[in-house]
Write an enzyme that holds these catalytic residues in place. Structure first.
Site, PDB file in Angstrom:
ATOM      1  N   ALA A 265      38.501  43.875  40.442  1.00 37.71           N
ATOM      2  CA  ALA A 265      38.914  43.113  41.624  1.00 37.71           C
ATOM      3  C   ALA A 265      38.481  41.669  41.441  1.00 37.71           C
ATOM      4  O   ALA A 265      37.752  41.113  42.257  1.00 37.71           O
ATOM      5  CB  ALA A 265      38.299  43.715  42.891  1.00 37.71           C
TER       6      ALA A 265
ATOM      7  N   GLY B  21      40.413  39.102  41.559  1.00 33.32           N
ATOM      8  CA  GLY B  21      41.041  38.230  42.536  1.00 33.32           C
ATOM      9  C   GLY B  21      41.511  36.935  41.902  1.00 33.32           C
ATOM     10  O   GLY B  21      41.536  35.887  42.550  1.00 33.32           O
ATOM     11  N   LEU B  22      41.898  37.028  40.609  1.00 29.84           N
ATOM     12  CA  LEU B  22      42.546  35.894  39.930  1.00 29.84           C
ATOM     13  C   LEU B  22      41.722  34.618  39.878  1.00 29.84           C
ATOM     14  O   LEU B  22      42.262  33.517  39.925  1.00 29.84           O
ATOM     15  CB  LEU B  22      43.926  35.615  40.565  1.00 29.84           C
ATOM     16  CG  LEU B  22      44.963  36.699  40.302  1.00 29.84           C
ATOM     17  CD1 LEU B  22      46.240  36.416  41.073  1.00 29.84           C
ATOM     18  CD2 LEU B  22      45.288  36.797  38.807  1.00 29.84           C
TER      19      LEU B  22
ATOM     20  N   CYS C 161      49.613  41.387  41.079  1.00 30.40           N
ATOM     21  CA  CYS C 161      48.163  41.536  41.154  1.00 30.40           C
ATOM     22  C   CYS C 161      47.777  42.174  42.473  1.00 30.40           C
ATOM     23  O   CYS C 161      48.065  41.642  43.542  1.00 30.40           O
ATOM     24  CB  CYS C 161      47.460  40.186  41.041  1.00 30.40           C
ATOM     25  SG  CYS C 161      45.674  40.377  41.195  1.00 30.40           S
TER      26      CYS C 161
ATOM     27  N   GLY D 118      43.174  50.953  31.860  1.00 36.10           N
ATOM     28  CA  GLY D 118      42.478  51.695  30.817  1.00 36.10           C
ATOM     29  C   GLY D 118      43.181  53.004  30.504  1.00 36.10           C
ATOM     30  O   GLY D 118      44.226  53.302  31.088  1.00 36.10           O
TER      31      GLY D 118
HETATM   32  C1  LIG Z   1      39.624  42.526  34.350  1.00 33.59           C
HETATM   33  C2  LIG Z   1      41.106  42.463  34.432  1.00 33.59           C
HETATM   34  C3  LIG Z   1      41.736  41.315  34.890  1.00 33.59           C
HETATM   35  C4  LIG Z   1      43.119  41.230  34.951  1.00 33.59           C
HETATM   36  N1  LIG Z   1      43.710  40.064  35.356  1.00 33.59           N
HETATM   37  C5  LIG Z   1      45.071  39.942  35.293  1.00 33.59           C
HETATM   38  C6  LIG Z   1      45.728  38.702  35.552  1.00 33.59           C
HETATM   39  O1  LIG Z   1      45.084  37.684  35.799  1.00 33.59           O
HETATM   40  N2  LIG Z   1      47.093  38.666  35.521  1.00 33.59           N
HETATM   41  C7  LIG Z   1      47.822  39.772  35.222  1.00 33.59           C
HETATM   42  O2  LIG Z   1      49.048  39.686  35.185  1.00 33.59           O
HETATM   43  N3  LIG Z   1      47.246  40.960  34.934  1.00 33.59           N
HETATM   44  C8  LIG Z   1      45.881  41.071  34.966  1.00 33.59           C
HETATM   45  N4  LIG Z   1      45.285  42.278  34.648  1.00 33.59           N
HETATM   46  C9  LIG Z   1      46.125  43.442  34.328  1.00 33.59           C
HETATM   47  C10 LIG Z   1      46.251  43.635  32.818  1.00 33.59           C
HETATM   48  O3  LIG Z   1      46.872  42.522  32.225  1.00 33.59           O
HETATM   49  C11 LIG Z   1      47.063  44.913  32.504  1.00 33.59           C
HETATM   50  O4  LIG Z   1      48.345  44.772  33.073  1.00 33.59           O
HETATM   51  C12 LIG Z   1      46.417  46.158  33.061  1.00 33.59           C
HETATM   52  O5  LIG Z   1      45.023  46.076  32.925  1.00 33.59           O
HETATM   53  C13 LIG Z   1      46.928  47.440  32.380  1.00 33.59           C
HETATM   54  O6  LIG Z   1      46.660  47.440  31.009  1.00 33.59           O
HETATM   55  P1  LIG Z   1      45.369  48.181  30.348  1.00 33.59           P
HETATM   56  O7  LIG Z   1      45.385  49.599  30.812  1.00 33.59           O
HETATM   57  O8  LIG Z   1      45.540  48.018  28.873  1.00 33.59           O
HETATM   58  O9  LIG Z   1      44.159  47.464  30.859  1.00 33.59           O
HETATM   59  C14 LIG Z   1      43.895  42.359  34.589  1.00 33.59           C
HETATM   60  C15 LIG Z   1      43.263  43.525  34.134  1.00 33.59           C
HETATM   61  C16 LIG Z   1      41.883  43.587  34.036  1.00 33.59           C
HETATM   62  C17 LIG Z   1      41.243  44.857  33.540  1.00 33.59           C
END
Ligand SMILES: Cc1cc2nc3c(=O)[nH]c(=O)nc-3n(C[C@H](O)[C@H](O)[C@H](O)COP(=O)(O)O)c2cc1C
Ligand SMILES: Cc1cc2nc3c(=O)[nH]c(=O)nc-3n(C[C@H](O)[C@H](O)[C@H](O)COP(=O)(O)OP(=O)(O)OC[C@H]3O[C@@H](n4cnc5c(N)ncnc54)[C@H](O)[C@@H]3O)c2cc1C
Ligand SMILES: Cc1cc2nc3c(=O)[nH]c(=O)nc-3n(C[C@H](O)[C@H](O)[C@H](O)COP(=O)(O)OP(=O)(O)OC[C@H]3O[C@@H](n4cnc5c(N)ncnc54)[C@H](O)[C@@H]3O)c2cc1C
Ligand SMILES: Cc1cc2nc3c(=O)[nH]c(=O)nc-3n(C[C@H](O)[C@H](O)[C@H](O)COP(=O)(O)O)c2cc1C
Ligand code: FES
Ligand code: FES
Lengths: 319, 268, 319, 268
Positions: A86, A88-89, A145, A232
């Site tokens: 979380a 929050g960008l 998001c 994950g």
């Molecule tokens: C800590 C964290 C921060 C993230 N921040 C963003 C973000 O700023 N913009 C976005 O489009 N996706 C964001 N995501 C989503 C990831 O880019 C991705 O779409 C999502 O985690 C699923 O992929 P994964 O299972 O390989 O983590 C974030 C994910 C994590 C874990």
């Protein structure tokens, strides 16, 4: 036993291996079909671990018109085979990005996907306007998001709002534009189609899924924001199904598959589901070189699948 | 093990920092009920680790993916020690490791205490905040220009005194039956401020304790460096999950800290 | 290391332990707050392992007006910490249920929640009509199965259709009626509210999440139906967040929390999130006595939380 | 181990079937590249297991929750053996077990071959279909009223002959360089149909092989029981994930099978 352990690296040639299987996403060449997922890649942190220009692409953290603080307090919890975030960008804003991360990444020759965040259409437009003349290779519009109260996911779940936003952004730049979709919808093919019809050059999916944990010692949510986004390994089957569904609905649009990838084998599942490339997210939290290792493993797996490799190289997909 | 070593060598050979890798557990002892001291063999961390830097530990169980960060407590040759409390499933699993077992780690991570200036470093720790301060004592003892005074507060058992005693010039400790670290600091005030070397407080422990220490220091104009904890996603600065509020906005505990000055935190 | 292994059973008194903490769900007394989840409990299979009347409730497999065959071929795949199922609601029909499972379960004194399936409103109505005079203790209307092409999840994702269906069924019986919700929606509080306003006595959530796997040896989906429903530990954070959201939106309606529960500790998280009781699903596939063990573990955890236990006993919830 | 035993005792003591429990691995040998024979110590399964019944094995890795069912290949006192091929991550992990390790199991599950009638049981197996037929040979040898003739087809290495030889009255085997089990059955036809005891085919192996065997049997009016495989969710009948199409509709392979007659399957 643990797929994320570096002791499963099939060799230690990660740092100088020569890629055999490139791909093409919306016309942009990627050295290999593996990029980082936004929010899990900060150049300042990852550069110590490997030459990030070796990846197919690097997707940077969502940038907004002005710096954002993100959410206060505890921002993360652990789920079974997942992370919950979380943030929050939180980000230092597009101006900082234009003078710091972006030029540094371009200087080392990285293929950069700039992820764009906003609380409103104007926010997105302001960022896209600034990125339009930048050296960023592709833009990824994050309308998915789950951790911000305004904008973010709300746009991604409303096809009318999404269509309006992408139409507007489309008019502002010729840069290849990826729209990043949320799985927190009843039918992901609806926003997918809306984005495609409004001019998106590619789609990326999935973003995180709304989830939470409770600390049974206190009876309170672990994360101060209460809910966060699950990502994950646990989300792998969900991400695969979303890519399959979107590919079925939209046979031609380039798709970047995301969700739960921590091995070349899992990346390969996404390619078979119809993706042109993939992004590695949470796995990079648990091992900085995970995206590079995924790319390396996939490169060998593609050797055994020349037909798939040929299609990817031509910008086509398996399905 | 060989594999862990090969991974580190490949990274370092190419000019990079070692990623997550597998190391051998050299020693495990229970210091107190639910408090374990674990020692790993890791030449890289041993030669690079500085006080207040930490190491991400990973459990074997692949449903628990997130790092468990622990501060380094001591370094001897290739051996690096940590002291941690069992608080949940991850630390329970790690406490069950035995010598010869393999464990995945990454580090050293974060910024160390600044012990560059000659001073009497007052090492104020509470509970499981002791590890970085034992290491600080070790580091300062090896430096020669400074002194260190350990001020440790325990719940009950003074389990870390024997380790810090090896290095600190003076060790004071207290447990809840008698008071807390502020009780000790009050008692020692004259000694601290009257010595030849200026006092500098380095502190780690529960938040309320550190805030009390910071305000004690502020009232007396004593510089104060505080090592914070926050739930982490990566430990190396990529995820922005571990922030703390500072006068410069929300900073990463892992990469901008874990050490912050009292002024940075804006604690009065 | 594995929470599901019976070697973590804190004793072997599962078969005769006396329950200390009952609960009340929509006025129906449960001996303890733990039931089985529909589709993961067949009396004919589970009876060999323990006396199922010891559970808070047993929820039986969805029954339809006539026997259903379900989906052909491979019906399941494995995800990281999850199961993916595409049974497609195979069941021998309500008439068989009324003469076989139900009387057998009532004979041993089980508290029976009869899960109702349908492809159309008429289907649901036909089953409810037959169950109205049966000895079933509660009805659970499954409007959330992702594995059938008609009915099932489509009703659960459309608040208007859902409202119409529940209003109709409500008029047919005084039996406590639970509506089982799908997480495959943009905002689960919308169908939750629709069901509550149409007269549901309680809500249960979550059903499975659409997911799939691909066999990289063949490049084809593992499951013949392509997608299935993801359940098991991986979905825990998602289920918890949905219960939290529904409890926040509807402070008073009884909620049965479902999703990823395989220990008393995880059941407790649901109770803190606002559930009155829980159901254990996939965990029972990997160990038949999982629901009983969860109940046993929870019983001790509630000893240390007298205030929570008292609220549950009174039919109230933590939040 | 003690704990696994206590769980079984508690269940059985209350008149119930043992749930999943932990047992000790007694022996592990590699019979062929990627083919492992594993033996566990489990008095309950040893005394209740019948040919074609199977046991759910569980991996230690909690991200792989689903059962890996294996047919029993032999029983000696308290020891129960299985033979399996490494096909994916779960079997890879299980093949890495060593004597003394712990593993979670549940069983015996499913219906056994019906070997009640005196007959010459023709045990036709292909590839990894051999385990239940070795056990069938063992069972029939102990019975005294029947005979058994093993007819095994291998890809290359005849890795199971030495086991079935201990019990079968006759063993014929073949590998892909020479032909398949139908080649063998054709060669043996006179012998089989001309003997004193009526032939009954029991078969397990790849689907195309079993279909060929079933039609070979049908043409000659020989009764045929077939042990099927299907992806399972539970192995004990609760999830309806493991169905196969039969003339009576979709039945559960785990609880209605794994043994079905040719007629039930409607195979011509
Ligand atoms: C800590 C964290 C921060 C993230 N921040 C963003 C973000 O700023 N913009 C976005 O489009 N996706 C964001 N995501 C989503 C990831 O880019 C991705 O779409 C999502 O985690 C699923 O992929 P994964 O299972 O390989 O983590 C974030 C994910 C994590 C874990
Ligand atoms: C920089 C730093 C240094 C630390 N040094 C030490 C040390 O030397 N000795 C010691 O005993 N502890 C130390 N901690 C705290 C230690 O990391 C946690 O107690 C541990 O991660 C808990 O893991 P668990 O699996 O037992 O708990 P769980 O609650 O099961 O863990 C779930 C998740 O929450 C995280 N988490 C839980 N509690 C904490 C916490 N207090 N701080 C950070 N993350 C937490 C875990 O890492 C994990 O990601 C340090 C923390 C940080 C941030
Ligand atoms: C009744 C029965 C008896 C069996 N007996 C034997 C035996 O004696 N020897 C032997 O080598 N194999 C046997 N099998 C097949 C064996 O269960 C699978 O090869 C094994 O489960 C594969 O596991 P994995 O983790 O290596 O494969 P993965 O593909 O990684 O497994 C993923 C999931 O698919 C399932 N799965 C994959 N292949 C099969 C398959 N062919 N059949 C059933 N489930 C599968 C796994 O159980 C697991 O749930 C039997 C199967 C059944 C149904
Ligand atoms: C094999 C299987 C079959 C299921 N069948 C049904 C069903 O018939 N009706 C229903 O309402 N839910 C059904 N479900 C969903 C579960 O009841 C439950 O909502 C879901 O699995 C989430 O809980 P879990 O994570 O504990 O498994 C089924 C789940 C599984 C795994
Ligand atoms: S833990 Fe990831 S940035 Fe600090
Ligand atoms: S595997 Fe569950 S019913 Fe057969």
């Amino acid at each position: 036993m643990n797929d994320n352990a570096t002791n499963t690296v099939p060799g230690t040639d990660l740092y100088d291996h020569e890629w055999k299987h490139p791909t093409l996403v919306a016309g942009v060449p990627w050295k290999n079909p593996v990029g980082t997922a936004s929010g899990t890649f900060q150049y300042a942190a990852v550069r110590w671990f490997y030459d990030v220009s070796r990846l197919g692409a690097v997707t940077t953290k969502g940038v907004s018109p002005v710096p954002w603080e993100g959410n206060p307090g505890v921002r993360t919890a652990e789920g079974p085979a997942s992370n919950i975030n979380a943030v929050g960008l939180q980000n230092p804003g597009v101006d900082h990005y234009l003078v710091d991360d972006l030029p540094k990444l371009k200087e080392i020759g990285a293929n950069v996907v700039a992820n764009v965040a906003g609380h409103s259409d104007d926010d997105y437009a302001e960022v896209v306007a600034k990125l339009a003349d930048s050296p960023a290779d592709m833009l990824e519009i994050n309308v998915s998001c789950p951790n911000v109260s305004a904008g973010g996911m709300s746009v991604g779940t409303d096809p009318v709002a999404l269509s309006r936003l992408i139409t507007r952004l489309r008019g502002m730049t010729d840069k290849p534009m990826i729209v990043k979709l949320t799985p927190n919808v009843t039918d992901i093919t609806v926003p997918a189609r809306a984005a495609a019809e409004a001019g998106a050059d590619a789609l990326s999916l999935i973003n995180t899924i709304v989830g939470m944990r409770i600390d049974t010692r206190t009876g309170r949510p672990v994360i101060d924001h209460v809910t966060g986004g699950v990502s994950g390994p646990a989300v792998l089957p969900i991400g695969l199904a979303r890519v399959w569904q979107v590919r079925t609905a939209l046979p031609d649009i380039p798709i970047i598959g995301i969700g739960g990838i921590d091995s070349g084998e899992k990346a390969l599942e996404y390619l078979y589901a119809g993706a042109n490339a993939v992004e590695v997210g949470a796995a990079a939290l648990f091992d900085p070189i995970a995206p590079l290792r995924v790319a390396r493993e996939l490169d060998d797996l593609l050797d055994e699948r020349p037909e798939l490799a040929a299609r990817l190289a031509a910008g086509e997909t398996w399905r | 093990m060989a594999h862990g070593r090969a991974v580190v060598d490949a990274a370092v050979g190419h000019g990079f920092f070692p990623p997550r890798h597998t190391v051998e557990v050299a020693d495990v002892i229970e210091l107190d009920a639910g408090v374990t001291r674990i020692t790993i063999r890791d030449p890289y961390i041993a030669s690079h680790g500085r006080p207040a830097q930490f190491v991400d530990f990973f459990t074997q169980d692949p449903t628990r993916l997130m790092p468990r960060p622990f501060g380094i407590s001591e370094i001897q040759d290739d051996l690096v020690s940590f002291i941690f409390a069992v608080v949940g499933d991850g630390t329970r699993e790690l406490a069950g490791l035995a010598p010869g077992d393999a464990v995945d780690v990454m580090g050293p991570l974060g910024h160390a205490f600044d012990t560059g200036a000659p001073a009497n470093y007052v090492l104020v720790a509470g509970g499981l905040g002791v590890p970085p301060l034992i290491h600080a004592a070790q580091h300062i003892a090896g430096d020669g220009n400074s002194e260190s005074t350990a001020v440790f507060g325990y719940r009950r058992n003074h389990f870390a005194d024997e380790y810090v005693d090896r290095y600190a010039d003076r060790t004071y400790s207290i447990d809840e039956s008698e008071g807390n670290v502020i009780t000790l600091l009050d008692r020692m005030e004259d000694e601290l401020t009257g010595g030849d070397l200026p006092p500098v407080i380095l502190s780690c422990g529960p938040l309320p304790m550190m805030k009390a220490v910071a305000s004690w220091a502020a009232e007396r104009g004593i510089p104060c460096q505080l090592s914070l904890e926050q739930r982490m996603g990566c430990g190396y600065g990529t995820c922005v999950l571990c922030t703390t509020d500072t006068v410069d906005g929300r900073l990463k505990v892992c990469a901008d800290g874990p050490v912050f000055t009292r002024e940075q935190l804006g604690w009065e």
